[in-house]
Motif scaffolding. Sequence first.
Motif, PDB file in Angstrom:
ATOM      1  N   LEU A  52      33.311  93.698  30.258  1.00 23.46           N
ATOM      2  CA  LEU A  52      34.074  93.751  31.503  1.00 23.46           C
ATOM      3  C   LEU A  52      34.652  95.143  31.763  1.00 23.46           C
ATOM      4  O   LEU A  52      34.592  95.649  32.889  1.00 23.46           O
ATOM      5  N   ALA A  53      35.196  95.760  30.708  1.00 26.46           N
ATOM      6  CA  ALA A  53      35.831  97.064  30.879  1.00 26.46           C
ATOM      7  C   ALA A  53      34.823  98.180  31.133  1.00 26.46           C
ATOM      8  O   ALA A  53      35.149  99.185  31.772  1.00 26.46           O
ATOM      9  N   SER A  54      33.609  98.023  30.631  1.00 27.44           N
ATOM     10  CA  SER A  54      32.610  99.074  30.820  1.00 27.44           C
ATOM     11  C   SER A  54      32.138  99.175  32.264  1.00 27.44           C
ATOM     12  O   SER A  54      31.742 100.246  32.735  1.00 27.44           O
ATOM     13  N   MET A  55      32.181  98.063  32.985  1.00 25.51           N
ATOM     14  CA  MET A  55      31.640  98.039  34.337  1.00 25.51           C
ATOM     15  C   MET A  55      32.310  99.024  35.292  1.00 25.51           C
ATOM     16  O   MET A  55      31.621  99.807  35.965  1.00 25.51           O
ATOM     17  N   PRO A  56      33.655  99.021  35.415  1.00 20.59           N
ATOM     18  CA  PRO A  56      34.263  99.977  36.359  1.00 20.59           C
ATOM     19  C   PRO A  56      33.958 101.431  36.024  1.00 20.59           C
ATOM     20  O   PRO A  56      33.663 102.233  36.922  1.00 20.59           O
TER      21      PRO A  56
ATOM     22  N   PRO B 111      32.075 102.435  24.205  1.00 17.73           N
ATOM     23  CA  PRO B 111      30.919 103.271  24.566  1.00 17.73           C
ATOM     24  C   PRO B 111      29.566 102.607  24.324  1.00 17.73           C
ATOM     25  O   PRO B 111      28.599 102.921  25.023  1.00 17.73           O
ATOM     26  N   GLN B 112      29.465 101.699  23.352  1.00 16.57           N
ATOM     27  CA  GLN B 112      28.196 100.993  23.149  1.00 16.57           C
ATOM     28  C   GLN B 112      27.850 100.152  24.370  1.00 16.57           C
ATOM     29  O   GLN B 112      26.694 100.132  24.817  1.00 16.57           O
ATOM     30  N   ALA B 113      28.839  99.450  24.898  1.00 15.76           N
ATOM     31  CA  ALA B 113      28.609  98.666  26.120  1.00 15.76           C
ATOM     32  C   ALA B 113      28.336  99.575  27.305  1.00 15.76           C
ATOM     33  O   ALA B 113      27.508  99.257  28.176  1.00 15.76           O
ATOM     34  N   MET B 114      29.008 100.720  27.352  1.00 17.48           N
ATOM     35  CA  MET B 114      28.800 101.654  28.454  1.00 17.48           C
ATOM     36  C   MET B 114      27.389 102.218  28.453  1.00 17.48           C
ATOM     37  O   MET B 114      26.765 102.374  29.516  1.00 17.48           O
ATOM     38  N   GLN B 115      26.862 102.537  27.278  1.00 17.36           N
ATOM     39  CA  GLN B 115      25.511 103.092  27.200  1.00 17.36           C
ATOM     40  C   GLN B 115      24.480 102.114  27.740  1.00 17.36           C
ATOM     41  O   GLN B 115      23.580 102.483  28.497  1.00 17.36           O
ATOM     42  N   SER B 116      24.591 100.863  27.338  1.00 13.16           N
ATOM     43  CA  SER B 116      23.656  99.846  27.843  1.00 13.16           C
ATOM     44  C   SER B 116      23.850  99.631  29.339  1.00 13.16           C
ATOM     45  O   SER B 116      22.880  99.447  30.081  1.00 13.16           O
TER      46      SER B 116
END
Length: 544
Positions: free
Chosen positions: A366-370, A433-438
């Motif tokens: 959820l946090a990676s999306m914005p 950052p792992q979620a952000m990369q994907s």
Amino acid sequence: MFIKKFNKGIVYFLKMKWISIWKSNPPGMVLLLLSSAIALVMAIPILYVVYRSFFAGTDKWRRLIDGSIPGLLWNTISLTVIVMIFSVIIGVLLAWLIVRTDIPFKRTLKWLLALPLLVPPYVGAVTYIIFFGRSGWLQAAWTNNSFLSTLIGDYPVDIYSFWGVSFVLIMFTYPYVYLIVSASLKKMNRNYEEAAQSLGMNRFQIFRKVILPSLRPSIGAGAILVSLYVLSDFGAIAMMRYVTFTAAIYFQRTSFDTESAAVLSLVLIALTLIILWIESRSKKSNKYYQNSNSYRRPMVLKLGKWKWPATVFAIFIFTVSVVLPIMVLIYWSIIGIGMGAVNSRFFAYAFNSLRVATVVSVLCMLASMPVVYLKMRYPSVITRVIDRLSYAGYALPGVIVALGFVFVFNNFIPALYGTFYIVAIALIVRFLPQAMQSGESALSMLSPKIDEAARSLGYPPWKVMFKVVLPNMLPGVLAGGALVFVSSIKELPATLLLRPPGFDTLAIRIYVEASEAIYHLAAPAALLIIMVSIIPLKFMLDKY
């Protein structure tokens, strides 16, 4: 009247400046504020370390510079360099054998050689201590073999040494280089090698002058990953009784000397920044492009008489890094299960691990999306700052992340200090950052025209993100969540420092029980963590 016009002029100027920063496409305030808040939370560890180290006092700095820091620098840098060099050598050699030669069983070996990623290094350290240690299996076999004892003398292996620690980390970090270099080798164009061959170059010259320069970016990327991992590792190093910055910071924190821990953390952050600076410089200087229109698959070289020695080498690496640890864990797990190790306490540890990993993975998605949406759709100087701050926790050791949250929550939010929530927030900082990369990978495949169509219908940016973009990039987001899930289950130092009383996870019990040589209690938990790690490994292998 003049003041009123002047104020209007200032407001107009600021408004135009704001629009120009975003290239006439400013984001909604909800999206910007949400992303900024996430980035601020991610920056807490660095802000804490800088703040505490500046107020540590000159006496503290002088004492550490004259005493601890030189030795820690030598231990940390020498270990990092040795592990990096040997990981690169092993990773590149294995990638070359699997991708570019006719080595037997290459389809099977391709997967087997990546399996060390299943084994957390601190688990691998436990198994090597059991096998190679002074009272381990190999030492017992050595003592019982009169021929070896007479010919060579005393048992020569000291696993609690610099080379012992290096060996453990090499065995579980070489896959980073192996996977990245394998991906580059598969994409290499055969035309360049044939052109070099037509100029009279032999195979060695082609490798040195054509192939190796083309592999420099991927080798550099793998080497940076290995270096950052060694700098941040705590579990394996603590198990092997070797003191680097991470171990020293942990010991200073447990002795309540927070100023010394902050000073040591600042030095470790400086080392990390130097490595990241080297990476950025190498990316600028090492750029190689291939023409996809004339792409031809690379040649497969025949090994001839070297075929079976190469196969033995690959199988040996797999045996030492995977078969040996799994075999030791299965042996002690059987003993542990027979002695009742898998009881209600074990399931409580597993539930705690599952609980924290599930919460962290969902919140990271959820946090990676914005942050990802802001970065990809609204590029600007502000976006770059938010993005860099969001990646801060991933570049820092878990010990430093924990120190930052101890200070902030203990002083400003005491109601949450010593609770499950502080552990979850710290792990979000570590693995967001792992979620952000994907998420970035998935969003890059979606056309911005989809967003524009939704905006033309009156949707604000945050609503476009959650109602239009997220459903289309859900597979990539879920893949990132899977990586975060398993990383959270395996995480040790931050959980060790921040956990509330009675909240033990599988990783903590492995560390505690193995430190006291109660292997039959540590082995089942370690085996369970490895089994769970299969999910993200499959994702990574499909990717590379």
